[in-house]
Structure formats: C-alpha cells, structure tokens
Design a protein around this motif. Sequence first.
Motif, PDB file in Angstrom:
ATOM      1  N   THR A  16       0.866  -1.168   0.000  1.00 25.97           N
ATOM      2  CA  THR A  16       0.000   0.000   0.000  1.00 25.97           C
ATOM      3  C   THR A  16       0.903   1.218   0.000  1.00 25.97           C
ATOM      4  OG1 THR A  16      -1.640  -1.197   1.273  1.00 25.97           O
ATOM      5  CG2 THR A  16      -1.856   1.198   1.191  1.00 25.97           C
ATOM      6  N   ALA A  17       0.890   1.941  -1.083  1.00 24.22           N
ATOM      7  CA  ALA A  17       1.756   3.108  -1.205  1.00 24.22           C
ATOM      8  C   ALA A  17       1.094   4.325  -0.588  1.00 24.22           C
ATOM      9  CB  ALA A  17       2.075   3.372  -2.672  1.00 24.22           C
ATOM     10  N   ARG A  18       1.906   5.260  -0.187  1.00 25.61           N
ATOM     11  CA  ARG A  18       1.418   6.498   0.399  1.00 25.61           C
ATOM     12  C   ARG A  18       0.874   7.425  -0.669  1.00 25.61           C
ATOM     13  NH1 ARG A  18       6.580   7.538   4.302  1.00 25.61           N
ATOM     14  NH2 ARG A  18       6.270   5.661   5.481  1.00 25.61           N
ATOM     15  N   SER A  19      -0.038   8.248  -0.269  1.00 20.97           N
ATOM     16  CA  SER A  19      -0.517   9.292  -1.161  1.00 20.97           C
ATOM     17  C   SER A  19       0.641  10.229  -1.446  1.00 20.97           C
ATOM     18  CB  SER A  19      -1.653  10.066  -0.506  1.00 20.97           C
ATOM     19  OG  SER A  19      -1.909  11.243  -1.237  1.00 20.97           O
ATOM     20  N   THR A  20       0.817  10.595  -2.691  1.00 18.53           N
ATOM     21  CA  THR A  20       1.932  11.470  -3.040  1.00 18.53           C
ATOM     22  C   THR A  20       1.765  12.854  -2.439  1.00 18.53           C
ATOM     23  OG1 THR A  20       0.864  12.046  -5.114  1.00 18.53           O
ATOM     24  CG2 THR A  20       2.501  10.277  -5.168  1.00 18.53           C
ATOM     25  N   SER A  21       0.548  13.229  -2.071  1.00 18.88           N
ATOM     26  CA  SER A  21       0.346  14.555  -1.504  1.00 18.88           C
ATOM     27  C   SER A  21       0.938  14.658  -0.104  1.00 18.88           C
ATOM     28  CB  SER A  21      -1.145  14.912  -1.481  1.00 18.88           C
ATOM     29  OG  SER A  21      -1.835  13.999  -0.653  1.00 18.88           O
ATOM     30  N   ASP A  36      10.229  14.603 -11.070  1.00 22.24           N
ATOM     31  CA  ASP A  36       8.791  14.389 -10.882  1.00 22.24           C
ATOM     32  C   ASP A  36       8.598  12.991 -10.288  1.00 22.24           C
ATOM     33  OD1 ASP A  36       6.043  14.270 -10.933  1.00 22.24           O
ATOM     34  OD2 ASP A  36       5.860  14.541 -13.105  1.00 22.24           O
ATOM     35  N   LEU A  37       8.990  12.838  -9.040  1.00 20.42           N
ATOM     36  CA  LEU A  37       8.989  11.519  -8.394  1.00 20.42           C
ATOM     37  C   LEU A  37       7.611  10.868  -8.308  1.00 20.42           C
ATOM     38  CD1 LEU A  37      11.688  12.150  -5.676  1.00 20.42           C
ATOM     39  CD2 LEU A  37      11.923  10.854  -7.797  1.00 20.42           C
ATOM     40  N   PRO A  38       6.529  11.606  -8.071  1.00 19.05           N
ATOM     41  CA  PRO A  38       5.225  10.935  -8.073  1.00 19.05           C
ATOM     42  C   PRO A  38       4.909  10.264  -9.413  1.00 19.05           C
ATOM     43  CG  PRO A  38       5.055  13.028  -6.940  1.00 19.05           C
ATOM     44  CD  PRO A  38       6.429  12.989  -7.591  1.00 19.05           C
ATOM     45  N   SER A  39       5.243  10.921 -10.521  1.00 19.75           N
ATOM     46  CA  SER A  39       5.023  10.304 -11.840  1.00 19.75           C
ATOM     47  C   SER A  39       5.898   9.074 -12.028  1.00 19.75           C
ATOM     48  CB  SER A  39       5.296  11.305 -12.961  1.00 19.75           C
ATOM     49  OG  SER A  39       4.324  12.318 -12.950  1.00 19.75           O
ATOM     50  N   LEU A  40       7.150   9.169 -11.602  1.00 24.07           N
ATOM     51  CA  LEU A  40       8.042   8.012 -11.709  1.00 24.07           C
ATOM     52  C   LEU A  40       7.524   6.861 -10.847  1.00 24.07           C
ATOM     53  CD1 LEU A  40      10.620   6.701 -12.782  1.00 24.07           C
ATOM     54  CD2 LEU A  40      11.867   7.832 -10.909  1.00 24.07           C
ATOM     55  N   ALA A  41       7.060   7.168  -9.650  1.00 21.89           N
ATOM     56  CA  ALA A  41       6.518   6.128  -8.759  1.00 21.89           C
ATOM     57  C   ALA A  41       5.313   5.444  -9.395  1.00 21.89           C
ATOM     58  CB  ALA A  41       6.139   6.731  -7.408  1.00 21.89           C
ATOM     59  N   ARG A  42       4.422   6.211 -10.018  1.00 20.01           N
ATOM     60  CA  ARG A  42       3.254   5.615 -10.679  1.00 20.01           C
ATOM     61  C   ARG A  42       3.670   4.718 -11.837  1.00 20.01           C
ATOM     62  NH1 ARG A  42       1.260  10.609  -9.338  1.00 20.01           N
ATOM     63  NH2 ARG A  42       1.660  11.517 -11.382  1.00 20.01           N
ATOM     64  N   ARG A  43       4.744   5.069 -12.494  1.00 14.29           N
ATOM     65  CA  ARG A  43       5.234   4.264 -13.618  1.00 14.29           C
ATOM     66  C   ARG A  43       5.828   2.934 -13.145  1.00 14.29           C
ATOM     67  NH1 ARG A  43       8.478   7.006 -18.562  1.00 14.29           N
ATOM     68  NH2 ARG A  43       8.787   5.132 -19.773  1.00 14.29           N
ATOM     69  N   ILE A  44       6.506   2.949 -12.004  1.00 15.46           N
ATOM     70  CA  ILE A  44       7.176   1.762 -11.476  1.00 15.46           C
ATOM     71  C   ILE A  44       6.226   0.877 -10.670  1.00 15.46           C
ATOM     72  CG2 ILE A  44       8.992   1.002  -9.876  1.00 15.46           C
ATOM     73  CD1 ILE A  44      10.569   3.521 -10.724  1.00 15.46           C
ATOM     74  N   ALA A  45       5.219   1.463 -10.040  1.00 14.77           N
ATOM     75  CA  ALA A  45       4.323   0.759  -9.111  1.00 14.77           C
ATOM     76  C   ALA A  45       3.731  -0.553  -9.640  1.00 14.77           C
ATOM     77  CB  ALA A  45       3.208   1.702  -8.650  1.00 14.77           C
ATOM     78  N   PRO A  46       3.331  -0.645 -10.918  1.00 13.03           N
ATOM     79  CA  PRO A  46       2.761  -1.912 -11.373  1.00 13.03           C
ATOM     80  C   PRO A  46       3.696  -3.121 -11.203  1.00 13.03           C
ATOM     81  CG  PRO A  46       2.225  -0.184 -12.918  1.00 13.03           C
ATOM     82  CD  PRO A  46       3.209   0.397 -11.934  1.00 13.03           C
ATOM     83  N   LEU A  64       5.327  -3.720  -8.660  1.00 10.67           N
ATOM     84  CA  LEU A  64       5.172  -4.121  -7.263  1.00 10.67           C
ATOM     85  C   LEU A  64       3.718  -4.498  -6.956  1.00 10.67           C
ATOM     86  CD1 LEU A  64       7.320  -1.333  -5.577  1.00 10.67           C
ATOM     87  CD2 LEU A  64       7.875  -3.763  -5.712  1.00 10.67           C
ATOM     88  N   ASN A  65       2.874  -4.547  -7.982  1.00 11.12           N
ATOM     89  CA  ASN A  65       1.444  -4.833  -7.816  1.00 11.12           C
ATOM     90  C   ASN A  65       0.786  -3.866  -6.848  1.00 11.12           C
ATOM     91  OD1 ASN A  65       1.394  -7.045  -9.594  1.00 11.12           O
ATOM     92  ND2 ASN A  65       2.288  -8.335  -8.008  1.00 11.12           N
ATOM     93  N   THR A  66       1.084  -2.598  -7.021  1.00  6.17           N
ATOM     94  CA  THR A  66       0.493  -1.554  -6.190  1.00  6.17           C
ATOM     95  C   THR A  66       0.173  -0.358  -7.075  1.00  6.17           C
ATOM     96  OG1 THR A  66       0.723  -0.324  -4.129  1.00  6.17           O
ATOM     97  CG2 THR A  66       2.680  -0.460  -5.521  1.00  6.17           C
ATOM     98  N   THR A  67      -0.469   0.618  -6.494  1.00  8.53           N
ATOM     99  CA  THR A  67      -0.736   1.863  -7.209  1.00  8.53           C
ATOM    100  C   THR A  67      -0.296   3.017  -6.320  1.00  8.53           C
ATOM    101  OG1 THR A  67      -2.980   1.980  -6.319  1.00  8.53           O
ATOM    102  CG2 THR A  67      -2.720   0.939  -8.486  1.00  8.53           C
ATOM    103  N   ILE A  68      -0.047   4.143  -6.944  1.00  5.12           N
ATOM    104  CA  ILE A  68       0.335   5.367  -6.253  1.00  5.12           C
ATOM    105  C   ILE A  68      -0.788   6.357  -6.498  1.00  5.12           C
ATOM    106  CG2 ILE A  68       2.039   7.217  -6.057  1.00  5.12           C
ATOM    107  CD1 ILE A  68       3.181   4.454  -5.325  1.00  5.12           C
ATOM    108  N   ALA A  69      -1.320   6.930  -5.436  1.00  5.16           N
ATOM    109  CA  ALA A  69      -2.420   7.881  -5.562  1.00  5.16           C
ATOM    110  C   ALA A  69      -1.950   9.141  -6.273  1.00  5.16           C
ATOM    111  CB  ALA A  69      -2.973   8.224  -4.185  1.00  5.16           C
ATOM    112  N   GLU A  70      -2.838   9.724  -7.046  1.00  4.97           N
ATOM    113  CA  GLU A  70      -2.553  11.006  -7.698  1.00  4.97           C
ATOM    114  C   GLU A  70      -2.531  12.101  -6.648  1.00  4.97           C
ATOM    115  OE1 GLU A  70      -2.171  11.937 -10.982  1.00  4.97           O
ATOM    116  OE2 GLU A  70      -2.245   9.878 -11.688  1.00  4.97           O
ATOM    117  N   SER A  71      -1.734  13.121  -6.869  1.00  5.90           N
ATOM    118  CA  SER A  71      -1.724  14.289  -5.995  1.00  5.90           C
ATOM    119  C   SER A  71      -3.023  15.056  -6.204  1.00  5.90           C
ATOM    120  CB  SER A  71      -0.543  15.201  -6.320  1.00  5.90           C
ATOM    121  OG  SER A  71       0.661  14.529  -6.097  1.00  5.90           O
ATOM    122  N   PRO A  72      -3.562  15.681  -5.150  1.00  8.80           N
ATOM    123  CA  PRO A  72      -4.813  16.438  -5.305  1.00  8.80           C
ATOM    124  C   PRO A  72      -4.621  17.667  -6.186  1.00  8.80           C
ATOM    125  CG  PRO A  72      -3.999  16.612  -3.053  1.00  8.80           C
ATOM    126  CD  PRO A  72      -3.061  15.727  -3.815  1.00  8.80           C
TER     127      PRO A  72
END
Length: 137
Positions: free
Chosen positions: A3-8, A117-127, A129-137
């Motif tokens: 479970t990844a943290r919210s990027t916000s 842009d680490l949140p974008s990179l995290a979203r790209r890598i997350a699959p 790890l079978n997880t998702t990264i929440a979008e920033s608000p």
Amino acid sequence: MLTARSTSTAVSTRPKYFPWTNPCAYDDGQKAAFHREAAKRLRQLAKIMALDKADYAIRSNKAGPAVSGEITLHHERIYIQISQFGHADGILYRSCRGRADFAGGANNFAALPLLDDLPSLARRIAPLLNTTIAESP
C-alpha cells in the motif's frame, strides 16, 4: 500487495530541478553531484512507494572517469538504477526476486528528468510491485 502512500503527503514539494543530462564524464564535480542527488531522489522515491528501509539498499558505483557510473536502489522486489548510458533514458527499472537477483524481469526505461517528478516516476514503477500510487490532489 503493498500500500503506497498518497503522493500529496509523502513528498510535500517537488524536488529542485537538477541537470541530469549534463555529462559526468571527466567532470568529478558533476559526477559527485549526480551521485549525491540521484541517491537522494531514490530515498525519496522509496518513501513515496512506501518501501520499508529494511527491505532495500542504495548503492553508488562511480566507475571510471569516462562514465557516470550508476546509483542503484535494490529492493526485495524491484531494482532501479540511475546512470547516463548514452541516451536520455537513464532510469532502468525491473522486477527482481530478492537482493541477490541482479538479472530480474524485463528491463524498463524512463527518462532522467522524471527524477524531478517523483510521483510520476513512482506511478510508472508501481505496477511491478502490484500496487498503485495515488494522484496528488
């Protein structure tokens, strides 16, 4: 499943821009800054992706004077390596099976500027790890 943290909340501000594509070859100052900043960004990326510090290591190999060397985050299930290896896609990432696995799954690549842009990179890598990264608000 992780479970990844919210990027916000994980990273409150965007990292400062770094000149990732400025050549490190034969420039000790640029190489030192490249390694220092890449290691810092990998630690921030691990935080965004909610990786436990006990489950990964960050290594730096400066190599010889003609190359950038590489900075690696090696997790139990993901391998991420930063370097300047001849083109702009200097982020290599793939799945792995433990920290003794240096071959792992298929190589994937991303452009070095994504380290700004680490949140974008995290979203790209997350699959991987079978997880998702929440979008920033």
